[in-house]
Design an enzyme around this catalytic site. Structure first.
Site, PDB file in Angstrom:
ATOM      1  N   LYS A 130       0.727  -1.067  -0.170  1.00 26.68           N
ATOM      2  CA  LYS A 130       0.085  -0.064   0.179  1.00 26.68           C
ATOM      3  C   LYS A 130       0.715   1.311   0.007  1.00 26.68           C
ATOM      4  CE  LYS A 130      -4.094  -2.162   2.364  1.00 26.68           C
ATOM      5  NZ  LYS A 130      -4.815  -2.398   3.660  1.00 26.68           N
ATOM      6  N   PHE A 131       1.912   1.323   0.825  1.00 25.79           N
ATOM      7  CA  PHE A 131       2.698   2.419   0.992  1.00 25.79           C
ATOM      8  C   PHE A 131       3.459   2.651  -0.497  1.00 25.79           C
ATOM      9  CE2 PHE A 131       7.323   3.904   1.307  1.00 25.79           C
ATOM     10  CZ  PHE A 131       7.022   5.145   1.437  1.00 25.79           C
ATOM     11  N   LEU A 263      18.228   1.828   6.737  1.00 24.12           N
ATOM     12  CA  LEU A 263      17.161   1.790   7.085  1.00 24.12           C
ATOM     13  C   LEU A 263      16.867   0.729   8.292  1.00 24.12           C
ATOM     14  CD1 LEU A 263      14.174   2.812   7.421  1.00 24.12           C
ATOM     15  CD2 LEU A 263      13.468   1.272   5.502  1.00 24.12           C
ATOM     16  N   VAL A 265      14.803   0.186  12.126  1.00 22.79           N
ATOM     17  CA  VAL A 265      13.930   0.224  13.185  1.00 22.79           C
ATOM     18  C   VAL A 265      14.025  -0.939  14.414  1.00 22.79           C
ATOM     19  CG1 VAL A 265      11.513   0.554  13.852  1.00 22.79           C
ATOM     20  CG2 VAL A 265      12.265   1.284  11.733  1.00 22.79           C
ATOM     21  N   LYS A 272       5.263  -0.196  14.833  1.00 27.21           N
ATOM     22  CA  LYS A 272       4.752   1.300  14.991  1.00 27.21           C
ATOM     23  C   LYS A 272       4.555   1.851  13.599  1.00 27.21           C
ATOM     24  CE  LYS A 272       4.394   1.815  19.471  1.00 27.21           C
ATOM     25  NZ  LYS A 272       3.357   2.266  20.071  1.00 27.21           N
ATOM     26  N   ALA A 275       8.806   2.767   9.391  1.00 22.80           N
ATOM     27  CA  ALA A 275       9.419   2.670   8.249  1.00 22.80           C
ATOM     28  C   ALA A 275       9.154   3.380   7.060  1.00 22.80           C
ATOM     29  CB  ALA A 275       9.836   1.073   7.653  1.00 22.80           C
ATOM     30  N   LEU A 549      26.926  -0.201  -0.090  1.00 19.90           N
ATOM     31  CA  LEU A 549      27.545  -0.604   1.069  1.00 19.90           C
ATOM     32  C   LEU A 549      26.662  -1.024   1.862  1.00 19.90           C
ATOM     33  CD1 LEU A 549      30.046   2.646   1.256  1.00 19.90           C
ATOM     34  CD2 LEU A 549      30.487   0.242   0.432  1.00 19.90           C
TER      35      LEU A 549
END
Length: 549
Positions: A130-131, A263, A265, A272, A275, A549
């Protein structure tokens, strides 16, 4: 026997196994199942449906392949035995490595065809994205556009959102200052305990403070692109994302972009949904500087990979790798013989090989720029960027180097200097990224080297044997990298199926790993690039010239 013939024999055995399973011929619909990360299956259908005949043992094992990263040894043994029974024990198709490689290739094709995702996660199991459906990226299933270019046009600074995106209650944004030892330690601690680990939770990347300084502070970096999330009450860092500037060439187009990485979390806060908001906030910060494209990688399938590469591993410290179950001893080999097979010589073989120095920057930059034109996508580096990437991570130069390694060293770069002309004819580089070995009684750290960039003048020969000569040169060049890595006490040397790596992976005894790495472009549309497989006549690897990297 050719590799295609071997694979055909193996595929025949697999097809026979599948075809002999009565369940495959049953028209009764499959019950819905939940596919857990470890491959376990939990039925959710009513028991009122007709019972099905039991699967054969081999079919059960085969079915497990799509649910696990590692090909089960039991399945390999079954295929080897069946091939030996039907085609004789001496056929090359009974070699375990050939069987494993063929089965892994089948897994890759399942991913490419959309039958499964990484680690067996199918499209449904990966969610509806969805994102990503709201972002300027090609969507899964879209037809490939014949034209390269942006998906959304650039915006003026005034058109970009000026306020930070809202966070869940009790959390706040934090711009990290990587020059502050205390803050870089916070990032290091967060990544060390919560960042990427393998599906079996046996290994987790362990980034050092020196590595993060090298990776996050290239020329022109902006601290606003190093974004964290803190708990408001105690200021504890619980999430992080970074971006660094890069000039990217994709086919015939050159543009400024942001390389997104790290990235992360905190494990306890994955529910929550931090991201997506981290991605939106770093996108906002990057857009405010007039940059609207990005490149990033992931082990999972998102909309939509521009290329997919496979990890290959060259074992160096065999006893340790076997002990921690990073690799295994084949049935046809003893541990002692395996150690002999993978042993490297004590000293590099190339005449004129030495560590890169400041005086080499211009020559290396020129060679690198010309060599990278061989690939469909690659970075465009300035002299300062070449200096940073290949020299700034050499560790504490004032301290003595022992066994090709200095304290704090994260990158190794070597050049080959022609003794007659003084010209730099070749160079190679690799970097250190160890992994924590989780819950092992004897070993706590896996010392891993990763092949970085390289180049050779052999690529520009107009001789009819140019391709063969380049292949031979790269074998010796990267072979010396393996020797130095072994002397520097690395346990394993890793490489991806990108650049010209496919020329030497097999001959230098790299083995195919379980991991696939997907490359993505944000707000840029282009046709697929050759990575693990050839694409539109472009050989495997030669679509991708970017090492993340």
């Amino acid at each position: 026997m050719s590799s295609s013939s071997q694979k055909a024999q193996i595929q025949e055995i697999i097809d026979t196994t599948q075809g002999s399973d009565p369940e495959d011929q049953c028209s009764t619909p499959e019950p819905e199942v939940d596919h857990e990360q470890d491959g376990a299956v939990t039925p959710q259908a009513s028991s009122s449906k007709p019972k099905k005949k039991k699967k054969s043992k081999a079919a059960k094992i085969l079915n497990a392949v799509r649910g696990k990263n590692e090909i089960p040894q039991e399945l390999i043994n079954h295929v080897v035995d069946r091939v030996a029974a039907e085609h004789g024990p001496n056929t090359p198709a009974t070699d375990e490595d050939n069987v494993r490689q063929a089965l892994e290739q089948m897994k890759i094709m399942d991913v490419i065809k959309g039958k499964s995702g990484i680690a067996g996660r199918g499209k449904k199991a990966m969610g509806e994205h969805k994102f990503w459906a709201t972002q300027p990226v090609p969507q899964l299933g879209d037809e490939t556009s014949p034209d390269d270019g942006f998906i959304e046009p650039d915006k003026s600074r005034e058109e970009v959102r000026q306020e930070a995106y809202p966070l869940p209650k009790d959390f706040e944004w934090s711009i990290l200052d990587i020059n502050d030892p205390k803050q870089i330690k916070e990032v290091y601690d967060l990544l060390s305990l919560n960042y990427v680990e393998d599906d079996e939770a046996a290994f987790r990347f362990k980034y050092s403070a020196e590595f993060l300084e090298w990776a996050l502070k290239p020329p022109g970096y902006l601290k606003e692109w190093h974004i964290g999330v803190r708990v408001s009450s105690n200021k504890k860092l619980v999430a992080f994302i970074s971006g660094v500037p890069v000039t990217l060439r994709v086919r015939g187009n050159v543009f400024r972009a942001c390389e997104i990485n790290y990235l992360c979390v905190h494990k306890k806060l994955r529910s929550k949904r931090l991201a997506p908001v981290l991605i939106k906030e770093v996108t906002r910060q990057v857009n405010l500087t007039g940059v609207f494209q990005a490149i990033y990688t992931a082990g999972v399938v998102l909309p939509t990979p521009v290329s997919t590469c496979r990890y290959f591993h060259r074992s160096l410290n065999i006893p340790k790798l076997v002990d921690v179950k990073f690799t295994y001893v084949p049935r046809s080999m003893t541990l002692a013989r395996m150690i002999r097979v993978y042993k490297t010589v004590a000293k590099p073989q190339l005449s004129g090989l030495r560590e890169m120095e400041e005086r080499d920057v211009s020559d290396v930059a020129d060679l690198f720029t010309r060599y990278m034109q061989r690939f469909s996508m690659g970075p465009v580096m300035t002299l300062d960027e070449v200096r940073h990437q290949f020299l700034s991570g050499r560790g504490r130069l004032e301290e003595p180097s022992e066994h090709y390694r200095r304290p704090g060293q994260v990158v190794w770069t070597y050049v080959v200097e022609d003794s007659n002309t003084g010209r730099i004819t070749d160079f190679f580089s690799f970097y250190s990224l160890p992994s924590t070995i989780i819950n092992h009684p004897k070993h706590g750290l896996l010392e891993a080297a990763y092949l970085f960039y390289y180049a050779s003048e052999a690529a520009f020969s107009e001789d009819s044997e140019a391709d063969t000569n380049l292949k031979k040169r790269l074998e010796v060049l990267v072979g010396d990298a393996l020797i130095i890595a072994n002397q520097a006490k690395f346990d394993v040397f890793n490489a991806l199926t990108l650049m010209d790596n496919c020329n030497f992976l097999e001959s230098l005894k790299f083995g195919a790993g379980d991991g696939l790495l997907n490359f993505y472009l944000y707000n840029w549309r282009t046709a697929p690039l050759a990575g693990v497989s050839a694409v539109d006549g472009v050989e495997p690897g030669k679509g991708v010239g970017v090492v993340m990297l």
